[in-house]
Enzyme design. Structure first.
Site, PDB file in Angstrom:
ATOM      1  N   ARG A   1       0.835  -1.205   0.000  1.00 17.98           N
ATOM      2  CA  ARG A   1       0.000   0.000   0.000  1.00 17.98           C
ATOM      3  C   ARG A   1       0.872   1.259   0.000  1.00 17.98           C
ATOM      4  NH1 ARG A   1      -3.901   2.085   4.696  1.00 17.98           N
ATOM      5  NH2 ARG A   1      -4.935   3.755   3.559  1.00 17.98           N
TER       6      ARG A   1
ATOM      7  N   HIS B   1       0.926   4.219  -2.836  1.00 20.38           N
ATOM      8  CA  HIS B   1       0.697   5.604  -2.460  1.00 20.38           C
ATOM      9  C   HIS B   1       1.898   6.493  -2.785  1.00 20.38           C
ATOM     10  CE1 HIS B   1      -3.091   5.513   0.203  1.00 20.38           C
ATOM     11  NE2 HIS B   1      -3.043   4.388  -0.482  1.00 20.38           N
TER      12      HIS B   1
ATOM     13  N   ASN C   1      -3.380   9.523   3.588  1.00 19.38           N
ATOM     14  CA  ASN C   1      -2.183   8.761   3.953  1.00 19.38           C
ATOM     15  C   ASN C   1      -2.007   8.570   5.454  1.00 19.38           C
ATOM     16  OD1 ASN C   1      -1.264   8.278   1.325  1.00 19.38           O
ATOM     17  ND2 ASN C   1      -0.205  10.242   1.220  1.00 19.38           N
TER      18      ASN C   1
ATOM     19  N   HIS D   1      -5.319  -6.369  -2.199  1.00 19.07           N
ATOM     20  CA  HIS D   1      -6.160  -6.467  -0.997  1.00 19.07           C
ATOM     21  C   HIS D   1      -6.300  -7.905  -0.508  1.00 19.07           C
ATOM     22  CE1 HIS D   1      -8.442  -2.370  -1.590  1.00 19.07           C
ATOM     23  NE2 HIS D   1      -7.142  -2.234  -1.430  1.00 19.07           N
TER      24      HIS D   1
END
Length: 323
Positions: free
Chosen positions: A58, A62, A90, A190
């Site tokens: 993740r 990002h 974030n 995920h």
């Protein structure tokens, strides 16, 4: 053969000369211990904290998606600048992702001072953690430099949020050159990791005047989430696994869960509900090998987005500070 050819062309355009060249063995002479140090670091961290793999994937997304894989997500804010990591979207990034990069950077600075960029560390640590969790291996080209800038404002509108309409999520990926299939494949990350309960509270409690929870949820699953998240108002760190069946294994069970109403986030459930994304959910649910191939290809592509090389960036002494 068109897509592989285009990918080779993109990679070749990124391969310049001298210190700006990206290669698979970039540190072979300057830091021969590079791969082993990364591997040792991520292995120890993942064994101690099994959520590290999901957290690092993740963090990598990002970093790369808004403005390129330049390690700008790792920079801390100062009294004069609000950095990317303090943008609202974030704030929920798990600390384990940041920590594994810091540990690797510390070890690499001892072995090969001022040689390995934080952006390269994050890219390779992500790949190695995916593989350690059972996912596919893919090549990571090396030679990135670290950004000298990190601003919270760069993030706005450039990262998907769980409550966004699917059209908006697709648009965010498309403007970075990713197809709908690639977007769905990347969302398959995920299969490991977790989501905070406060991200799904609106879908679990008092959803509407007539419904207690989002009807897209499997009823028993919704009730289980309600119990697991019952104290979310007092405990903002409370979280649930994104894949309740095999939460620490990188596989295609995440996609198999979606038609059963077992998607935790609204955006997860939206993948099966939207006619543009559903065919790829069904494809990856039926064939793990196809998912792994698509994920590996999309991750390799993501790792090359907006990179800085040569004099356009730095090799930070500390990943959380600009030199």
């Amino acid at each position: 053969m068109l897509l592989p050819t285009l990918f080779i062309i993109v990679v070749s355009l990124l391969l310049g000369t001298s210190d700006s060249r990206l290669t698979l063995d970039y540190y072979a002479k300057t830091c021969p211990q590079f791969s082993q140090i990364i591997q040792d670091t991520i292995t120890n961290k993942q064994i101690a904290n099994p959520t590290t793999a999901g957290a690092t994937i993740r963090l990598f997304l990002h970093d790369c998606l808004p403005n390129g894989c330049d390690g700008s997500i790792l920079i801390s804010s100062t009294p004069f600048n609000k950095a990317e990591r303090d943008n609202d979207i974030n704030l929920s990034l798990p600390g384990d992702g940041f920590d594994v990069v810091v540990r690797a950077k510390t070890a690499l600075e001892l072995a090969c001072p001022n040689t390995v960029s934080c952006a390269d560390i994050l890219a390779v640590a992500t790949r190695d953690l995916v593989t350690m969790a059972g996912g596919p291996y893919y090549n990571v080209y090396l030679g990135r430099r670290d950004s000298r800038v990190s601003k919270s404002s760069y993030i706005d509108g450039n990262l998907p949020k769980p409550a966004m309409p699917m059209s908006q999520i697709i648009e965010i990926f498309e403007k970075r050159g990713f197809s709908i299939e690639e977007m769905v494949a990347l969302t398959g990350a995920h299969t490991i990791g977790f989501s905070h309960c406060n991200q799904i509270s609106k879908e679990l409690y008092n959803y509407s005047k007539s419904l207690e929870y989002d009807p897209q949820y499997n009823p028993r699953f919704a009730q289980g989430l309600q119990k697991a998240c019952s104290d979310y108002q007092n405990n903002p760190t409370l979280s649930v696994f994104n894949d309740v069946m095999t939460p620490n294994k990188f596989d295609n069970v995440y996609f198999q869960n979606l038609p059963k109403g077992l998607g935790v986030l609204k955006s997860d459930r939206g993948l099966f509900g939207d006619p543009r994304t559903r065919p790829f959910v069904e494809k990856f649910a039926a064939d793990e090998r196809m998912f792994f191939q698509a994920f590996a290809s999309a991750m390799q592509k993501l790792s090359l987005v907006g990179i800085q090389t040569g004099r356009r960036g730095d090799i930070r002494h500390r990943c959380d500070q600009i030199n």
